[in-house]
Design an enzyme around this catalytic site. Structure first.
Site, short mmCIF file in Angstrom:
data_model
loop_
_atom_site.label_atom_id
_atom_site.label_comp_id
_atom_site.label_asym_id
_atom_site.label_seq_id
_atom_site.Cartn_x
_atom_site.Cartn_y
_atom_site.Cartn_z
N GLY A 235 -18.21 8.61 -42.40
CA GLY A 235 -18.03 10.02 -42.74
C GLY A 235 -18.95 10.98 -42.04
N GLY A 273 -17.32 5.94 -37.77
CA GLY A 273 -16.33 5.84 -36.69
C GLY A 273 -16.51 7.04 -35.77
N ARG A 274 -16.22 8.23 -36.35
CA ARG A 274 -16.25 9.48 -35.59
C ARG A 274 -17.57 9.67 -34.84
NH1 ARG A 274 -13.10 13.60 -37.10
NH2 ARG A 274 -12.95 12.68 -39.19
N ARG A 310 -4.61 15.71 -34.00
CA ARG A 310 -5.55 16.29 -34.96
C ARG A 310 -5.36 17.80 -35.18
NH1 ARG A 310 -10.44 16.31 -34.99
NH2 ARG A 310 -10.75 15.60 -37.11
N CYS A 341 9.14 19.39 -28.77
CA CYS A 341 10.09 20.40 -29.26
C CYS A 341 9.85 20.73 -30.72
CB CYS A 341 11.51 19.92 -29.01
SG CYS A 341 11.75 19.74 -27.25
N TYR A 370 -10.00 9.07 -33.34
CA TYR A 370 -8.69 9.45 -33.89
C TYR A 370 -7.87 10.26 -32.88
CZ TYR A 370 -11.57 8.10 -37.83
OH TYR A 370 -12.43 7.43 -38.64
N1 LLP Z 1 -14.97 3.43 -43.64
C1 LLP Z 1 -13.79 3.57 -44.25
C2 LLP Z 1 -13.46 2.70 -45.38
C3 LLP Z 1 -12.89 4.56 -43.81
O1 LLP Z 1 -11.71 4.69 -44.42
C4 LLP Z 1 -13.23 5.39 -42.72
C5 LLP Z 1 -12.31 6.42 -42.23
C6 LLP Z 1 -14.48 5.20 -42.10
C7 LLP Z 1 -15.33 4.21 -42.59
C8 LLP Z 1 -14.93 6.01 -40.92
O2 LLP Z 1 -15.03 7.36 -41.17
P1 LLP Z 1 -15.69 8.32 -40.07
O3 LLP Z 1 -17.12 7.89 -39.88
O4 LLP Z 1 -14.92 8.18 -38.80
O5 LLP Z 1 -15.57 9.68 -40.63
N2 LLP Z 1 -7.86 10.60 -38.90
C9 LLP Z 1 -8.88 11.43 -39.50
C10 LLP Z 1 -10.02 10.62 -40.05
C11 LLP Z 1 -9.56 9.56 -41.04
C12 LLP Z 1 -10.66 8.65 -41.47
C13 LLP Z 1 -10.13 7.51 -42.28
N3 LLP Z 1 -11.15 6.63 -42.74
C14 LLP Z 1 -9.36 12.46 -38.46
O6 LLP Z 1 -8.82 12.49 -37.36
O7 LLP Z 1 -10.24 13.26 -38.76
#
Ligand code: LLP
Length: 418
Positions: A235, A273-274, A310, A341, A370
């Site tokens: 997150g 992740g991000r 996004r 389109c 993403y």
């Molecule tokens: N752990 C779990 C259990 C998760 O579901 C997620 C993300 C993460 C870790 C990693 O979160 P991050 O550090 O990347 O914020 N598609 C969306 C983001 C969806 C995230 C889903 N779960 C976007 O493009 O912003």
């Protein structure tokens, strides 16, 4: 937002000219800077481990390109995987099963069996899943995911930790769930929660840690179960807009460590992740048309929400620059839209750019998380190529798809073949 150098009017990505990359590999193309990726991983690992023994589980849903996984494997990362496809990609990239934690929701029996066969630990999302897993193998290594009733995110669509969300075991039932796991024969190893993705409030990490520590200690005192790790999920945000600041990793880590102080937790797990991949990658997209309407001016490029969803899906902001007029004065206001389109097909709205002409090359920032992983073949368009830049040289890490790839799985009954 990462700063980019330029040579004359051309943007450089990891020292390589953006226009050369586009000319050689075509557009749209996503370009990743290997040094930036390694730096992000190391910064995060360093910040948390300076204050508490921490394992970083890269949330590979953000980007599962095999070369990116290989780099993170070399860096020593572990993995958060959410599907058997992600598990197998990570095994292919060289991660051993014990470095992966599988966290699914609504998991099928077949997928659970496959994960068990591969000896990958499972983070169980519900009591029903726990019982179904026990019928397959009640000695499999597990953790339990709690819904902590602490949520955050850049959009309602990505908040996962609030009461009533589909994820995890409700807070009120989690100690009982551990008791049930013990009764079924498991020896649970960890406790997990994920609040959501990319929210702007850094206090959420401390708040969720507090909830988890309380459960961790209750499990210990009430059930005599000594868990190995406490996992606060992912997150951590990144600055997508020029005026936004990078999150203070040291402050986040200190706040989390502060809540762990005096507890019996020995290992912290974080699942970013991000933060690890987003700003390592840009999207280069060619201008196909420039159009004036009585209301606004459009730059029409060859990447739409099939390539980067996004903006259309979350109203997300991605910074845009003209890669072959880099550093030139912004003069005119444009919406940047794709070739699909649908009116909802846009990459950016109301951006001031140097005067844009057909053939110019636009650079969309921060697409490493993403971006490719959420791309599609909508309008029967191939997915884009991916390039990795290292030591001033570009390497193709994914070929652009062709029509053959798009049609490969279709079957036409003989009676319709003529
Ligand atoms: N752990 C779990 C259990 C998760 O579901 C997620 C993300 C993460 C870790 C990693 O979160 P991050 O550090 O990347 O914020 N598609 C969306 C983001 C969806 C995230 C889903 N779960 C976007 O493009 O912003």
């Amino acid at each position: 937002m990462r700063e980019f150098q330029r040579r004359k009017d051309t943007m450089l990505i990891g020292g390589v000219s953006a226009t050369k990359i586009a000319a050689r590999f075509g557009t749209p193309v996503m370009v990743t800077d290997e040094d930036a990726l390694r730096e992000n991983y190391r910064a995060l690992h360093r910040a948390f481990n300076a204050v508490f023994p921490t394992r970083v589980h890269y949330a590979c849903k953000a980007n599962t390109n095999l070369s990116i996984l290989r780099i993170l494997e070399q860096e020593g990362s572990c993995i958060d995987a959410v599907s058997i496809g992600e598990v197998d990609s990570c095994l292919r990239a060289g991660f051993s099963p014990d470095r992966i934690l599988y966290t699914g929701v609504g998991v099928s029996e077949e997928e659970m069996r496959q994960v068990v066969e591969r000896k990958v630990p499972i983070n169980v999302d519900s009591i029903g899943q726990l019982r179904r897993l026990a019928a397959i193998d009640s000695h499999h290594p597990i953790a339990l995911r709690v819904n902590p009733d602490v949520g955050a995110g850049h959009s309602q669509k990505v908040v996962t930790g609030t009461k009533g969300a589909k994820f995890g075991i409700p807070k009120e039932e989690i100690v009982q769930a551990f008791a049930e796991a013990l009764r079924l024969g498991f020896s649970p190893k960890g406790l997990h929660a994920h609040t959501g993705s990319g929210g702007s409030d850094p206090t959420v990490f401390g708040r969720v840690t507090e909830v988890l520590v309380d459960i961790f200690e209750r499990v210990r005192s009430e059930l005599g179960l000594d868990l190995e790790f406490l996992d606060i999920g992912g997150g951590i945000s990144i600055p997508y807009r020029p005026e936004e600041l990078r999150p203070d990793l040291d402050a986040i880590a200190a706040e989390v460590a502060g809540k762990l102080k005096g507890s019996s937790v020995r290992t912290l797990v974080v699942e970013p992740g991000r933060y690890i991949v987003a700003d390592t990658t840009v999207l280069l997209t060619r201008v196909n048309d420039v159009k004036s309407t009585p209301v606004k001016d459009y730059v029409l490029v060859d990447a739409g929400f099939n390539t980067l969803i996004r903006p259309a899906f979350y109203d997300a902001y991605h910074h845009v620059a003209v890669a072959n007029k880099f550093g030139q004065q912004a003069q005119l206001k444009y919406d940047v839209a794709g070739p699909l389109c649908e009116s909802g097909d846009y990459l950016a709205k109301e951006r001031y750019l140097p005067k844009v002409e057909v053939g110019d090359l636009l650079c969309v920032y921060d697409v490493g998380a993403y971006g490719f992983s959420m791309s599609s073949n909508y309008n029967t368009r191939p997915r884009c190529a991916e390039v990795l830049v290292w030591e001033g040289k570009p390497f193709l890490i994914r070929e652009r798809e062709g029509l053959k790839d798009l049609l490969r799985h279709q079957k036409v009954p003989p009676r319709l073949s003529q």
